[in-house]
Design a protein around this motif. Structure first.
Motif, mmCIF file in Angstrom:
data_model
loop_
_atom_site.group_PDB
_atom_site.id
_atom_site.type_symbol
_atom_site.label_atom_id
_atom_site.label_comp_id
_atom_site.label_asym_id
_atom_site.label_seq_id
_atom_site.Cartn_x
_atom_site.Cartn_y
_atom_site.Cartn_z
ATOM 1 N N SER A 213 -1.979 -4.777 -15.291
ATOM 2 C CA SER A 213 -1.089 -3.608 -15.268
ATOM 3 C C SER A 213 -0.532 -3.383 -13.873
ATOM 4 O O SER A 213 0.656 -3.064 -13.699
ATOM 5 N N LEU A 214 -1.378 -3.547 -12.850
ATOM 6 C CA LEU A 214 -0.940 -3.379 -11.465
ATOM 7 C C LEU A 214 0.029 -4.496 -11.068
ATOM 8 O O LEU A 214 1.020 -4.259 -10.375
ATOM 9 N N GLU A 215 -0.238 -5.704 -11.538
ATOM 10 C CA GLU A 215 0.653 -6.841 -11.248
ATOM 11 C C GLU A 215 2.046 -6.608 -11.837
ATOM 12 O O GLU A 215 3.051 -6.997 -11.244
ATOM 13 N N GLN A 216 2.101 -5.989 -12.993
ATOM 14 C CA GLN A 216 3.383 -5.750 -13.652
ATOM 15 C C GLN A 216 4.261 -4.784 -12.869
ATOM 16 O O GLN A 216 5.467 -4.709 -13.101
ATOM 17 N N GLN A 217 3.664 -4.034 -11.946
ATOM 18 C CA GLN A 217 4.437 -3.141 -11.088
ATOM 19 C C GLN A 217 4.790 -3.803 -9.747
ATOM 20 O O GLN A 217 5.321 -3.168 -8.847
ATOM 21 N N GLY A 218 4.478 -5.100 -9.626
ATOM 22 C CA GLY A 218 4.870 -5.845 -8.429
ATOM 23 C C GLY A 218 3.825 -5.887 -7.338
ATOM 24 O O GLY A 218 4.140 -6.228 -6.190
ATOM 25 N N ALA A 219 2.566 -5.596 -7.669
ATOM 26 C CA ALA A 219 1.524 -5.527 -6.636
ATOM 27 C C ALA A 219 1.200 -6.885 -6.032
ATOM 28 O O ALA A 219 0.642 -6.948 -4.934
ATOM 29 N N GLU A 220 1.542 -7.981 -6.744
ATOM 30 C CA GLU A 220 1.216 -9.300 -6.191
ATOM 31 C C GLU A 220 1.957 -9.562 -4.888
ATOM 32 O O GLU A 220 1.523 -10.375 -4.063
ATOM 33 N N ARG A 221 3.086 -8.862 -4.667
ATOM 34 C CA ARG A 221 3.836 -9.015 -3.419
ATOM 35 C C ARG A 221 3.162 -8.242 -2.276
ATOM 36 O O ARG A 221 3.391 -8.543 -1.106
ATOM 37 N N PHE A 222 2.375 -7.252 -2.616
ATOM 38 C CA PHE A 222 1.733 -6.426 -1.598
ATOM 39 C C PHE A 222 0.384 -7.002 -1.156
ATOM 40 O O PHE A 222 0.036 -6.958 0.019
ATOM 41 N N PHE A 223 -0.379 -7.541 -2.097
ATOM 42 C CA PHE A 223 -1.691 -8.087 -1.750
ATOM 43 C C PHE A 223 -1.557 -9.510 -1.226
ATOM 44 O O PHE A 223 -0.937 -10.362 -1.867
ATOM 45 N N GLN A 253 10.704 3.405 -7.712
ATOM 46 C CA GLN A 253 10.595 4.765 -8.250
ATOM 47 C C GLN A 253 9.915 4.775 -9.618
ATOM 48 O O GLN A 253 9.283 5.762 -9.988
ATOM 49 N N ASP A 254 10.060 3.670 -10.367
ATOM 50 C CA ASP A 254 9.429 3.582 -11.683
ATOM 51 C C ASP A 254 8.102 2.842 -11.625
ATOM 52 O O ASP A 254 7.590 2.387 -12.642
ATOM 53 N N LYS A 255 7.545 2.729 -10.414
ATOM 54 C CA LYS A 255 6.268 2.036 -10.230
ATOM 55 C C LYS A 255 5.316 2.919 -9.427
ATOM 56 O O LYS A 255 4.915 2.568 -8.313
ATOM 57 N N PRO A 256 4.943 4.065 -9.963
ATOM 58 C CA PRO A 256 4.119 5.013 -9.205
ATOM 59 C C PRO A 256 2.753 4.466 -8.814
ATOM 60 O O PRO A 256 2.207 4.839 -7.789
ATOM 61 N N ALA A 257 2.186 3.591 -9.649
ATOM 62 C CA ALA A 257 0.865 3.036 -9.331
ATOM 63 C C ALA A 257 0.931 2.199 -8.063
ATOM 64 O O ALA A 257 0.039 2.265 -7.205
ATOM 65 N N LEU A 258 1.998 1.408 -7.919
ATOM 66 C CA LEU A 258 2.165 0.603 -6.712
ATOM 67 C C LEU A 258 2.368 1.496 -5.498
ATOM 68 O O LEU A 258 1.798 1.259 -4.429
ATOM 69 N N PHE A 259 3.176 2.550 -5.649
ATOM 70 C CA PHE A 259 3.430 3.473 -4.547
ATOM 71 C C PHE A 259 2.132 4.153 -4.109
ATOM 72 O O PHE A 259 1.825 4.230 -2.913
ATOM 73 N N SER A 260 1.350 4.630 -5.070
ATOM 74 C CA SER A 260 0.076 5.287 -4.748
ATOM 75 C C SER A 260 -0.889 4.317 -4.083
ATOM 76 O O SER A 260 -1.581 4.666 -3.127
ATOM 77 N N THR A 261 -0.916 3.078 -4.609
ATOM 78 C CA THR A 261 -1.798 2.051 -4.037
ATOM 79 C C THR A 261 -1.443 1.792 -2.584
ATOM 80 O O THR A 261 -2.312 1.760 -1.703
ATOM 81 N N PHE A 262 -0.152 1.607 -2.337
ATOM 82 C CA PHE A 262 0.301 1.338 -0.980
ATOM 83 C C PHE A 262 -0.014 2.502 -0.045
ATOM 84 O O PHE A 262 -0.529 2.311 1.062
ATOM 85 N N MET A 263 0.297 3.731 -0.487
ATOM 86 C CA MET A 263 0.090 4.890 0.363
ATOM 87 C C MET A 263 -1.375 5.073 0.716
ATOM 88 O O MET A 263 -1.731 5.348 1.866
ATOM 89 N N LEU A 264 -2.252 4.915 -0.279
ATOM 90 C CA LEU A 264 -3.676 5.089 -0.027
ATOM 91 C C LEU A 264 -4.191 4.010 0.919
ATOM 92 O O LEU A 264 -4.973 4.284 1.832
#
Length: 508
Positions: A213-223, A253-264
């Motif tokens: 689910s996190l990957e679908q929001q583009g998290a693979e680019r962040f980790f 804007q449509d990926k709040p989980a990624l935004f929250s992950t990054f901010m935290l």
């Protein structure tokens, strides 16, 4: 009834810092602006966090721009979340339109077009300095809160991290974590359970689904690597101006989980990295989080608790956090109670819900003998706001309806070529935009599984050869016995024929 002189004295005494400050504008009363009633925000208290709120189109973004460019001028580094894509203009000086000079004449402050040094950062597909972090840097506790897993699943993540630490398996990106979880419930299950305890395949499956689910929001680019070093947010140029670091977030804007992950992740890294500073003459770093509701709307309770804890503690590191949102109620009360500077632009009362929100907002401001706060909020014009801050002794300043100064930098966005020029000339881009994919848990375990499969295949082939050899030996043994029997039979027959021949001769 209080006079204009009383009002000017009231504001001037309330906003009279002894040290460095940011000039925000001039106070207004009954439709008139008073240059002698200047609203000045002490730099010393800008690590006490703040809020910029107001309806769409009332000037929140320009207020953010004013604060950022002035902090840069004072040598205070800035980090800005650009969710709408309208903050890049701070890198270029204003064109100096006539109405800007007229506005500054009203507030009694000279208008001088100026620009700030800017770095453009990115965690998504947009161009900019790449911001990354490794799974190992998150750790099992923070990762569990981001994934919003159960206590049992959090325990499994703790085991996975421990196993990787003990066996030198670097956890760099999501594919590493996914591979270890798969290994723990298949080839490596016996090995891991023998040393660390039982691991439920149902629990690992649930964790894997959260990762997908996190990957679908583009998290693979962040980790992944290279991990961004937060000290690079505190750079200054050769003239002593601090950099304004703008994170381009228009596509999440449509990926709040990624935004929250990054901010935290960012807040935790700053908190763990920056030394204790206490109250200094000015902050070490000021962060502006635009569209702040994106952090809190989709955040789990555990994640929200973690954000609230860091906001409370990070002030001692000399870091100020400013939330920019439409309505103060977008920010949890626990966080709202930590904020020192509040800049409230106009709110509009179209519905009963709006009127209720305005009433609640008005109650969060100091009682004033000069303003009816609830009515004042709805009467403010564009570029006007109710302001209250903390003075250098930590006491709230008087409420002031303020005509805000204008940005000295461009109020429009940069062109594509101007954005490209900033990125191409960035020293940080050269440092962080290189793709790195060194050997980590995924590659090591894949090689281990492949080697085990080869060894298993060789062992199986060896066993098969032994079986074939044994069967062949048995067949040869059986054949030899049969041949022996046949020879004996043939020999016996020959003997009998010989005897019978002799007898026949004698009878004749």
């Amino acid at each position: 009834m209080k006079s204009e002189k009383d009002f000017i004295t009231h504001i001037a005494e309330g906003y009279k810092p002894k040290g460095g400050y940011i000039f925000l504008g001039a106070a207004m009363h009954q439709g008139k602006t008073f240059p002698d009633a200047a609203v000045k925000i002490p730099l010393k208290t800008m690590n006490r966090h703040g809020l910029i709120a107001g309806a769409t189109g009332t000037g929140k973004t320009k207020t953010l721009q004013i604060l950022a460019e002035n902090l840069s001028e004072k040598g205070v580094p800035v980090l800005m979340m650009d969710v709408k894509g309208d903050l890049s203009g701070i890198a270029k000086a204003s064109d100096g339109e006539e109405f800007l000079y007229e506005r500054h004449e009203k507030i009694g402050f000279p208008y001088k077009p100026n620009a700030a040094p800017v770095e453009l950062l990115s965690i998504s597909e947009q161009n900019g300095v790449r911001l990354r972090a490794t799974i190992s840097e998150f750790g099992p506790v923070l990762l569990s809160r981001i994934l919003d897993v159960s206590p049992t699943q959090a325990g499994i993540l703790a085991i996975i991290f421990k196993y990787c630490d003990d066996h030198q398996l670097p956890l760099l990106d999501l594919k590493d974590l996914r591979k270890v979880l798969q290994y723990a419930t298949a080839e490596g299950r016996e090995e891991i359970e023998k040393e660390y305890g039982r691991i439920s395949s149902a629990s690992t499956g649930a964790i894997l689904r959260k990762i997908v689910s996190l990957e679908q929001q583009g998290a693979e680019r962040f980790f992944g690597e290279r991990s961004f070093e937060v000290k690079d947010l505190t750079r200054k140029d050769e003239s002593g101006k601090a950099y304004v670091n703008i994170i381009r977030l228009t596509d999440i804007q449509d990926k709040p989980a990624l935004f929250s992950t990054f901010m935290l992740s960012l807040l935790a890294e700053i908190y763990n990295t920056f030394p204790e500073k206490g109250d200094r003459d000015k902050p070490e770093l000021v962060m502006f989080i635009d569209e702040a509701h994106l952090i809190f709307d989709e955040a789990s309770e555990a994640l929200q608790d973690q954000i609230e804890s860091i906001v409370k503690l990070i002030r001692s590191k000399g870091v100020g956090i400013y939330f920019v949102t439409q309505n103060p109620t977008d920010v949890p009360l626990e966080v709202l109670g930590q904020l020192g500077l509040k800049i409230q632009h106009a709110l509009r009362a179209f519905t009963a819900k709006d009127r209720k929100a305005i009433k609640l907002t008005a109650e969060n401001y100091p009682i004033s003998e000069f303003y009816d706060t609830k009515n004042e909020i709805t009467a403010l014009g564009i570029g006007e706001a109710l302001v209250t801050a903390l003075n250098e002794k930590g006491r709230p300043t008087p409420l002031a309806a303020t005509m805000l100064r204008a940005p000295m930098s461009r109020m429009d966005i940069l062109t594509s070529s101007e954005l490209k020029e900033i990125i191409d000339n960035s020293h940080l881009a050269a440092k962080y935009n290189e793709e790195i994919d060194r050997e980590s848990a995924h590659e090591i375990l894949t090689e281990k599984i492949e080697q085990a499969a080869k060894e298993e295949a060789l062992e199986k082939a060896k066993t098969e050869r032994k079986k074939v050899k044994k069967a062949t030996t048995r067949r040869r043994s059986s054949t030899s016995k049969t041949e022996g029997a046949i020879i004996k039979v043939l020999t016996s027959a020959t003997f009998i024929r010989g005897v019978m021949g002799v007898l026949n001769k004698l009878l004749k």
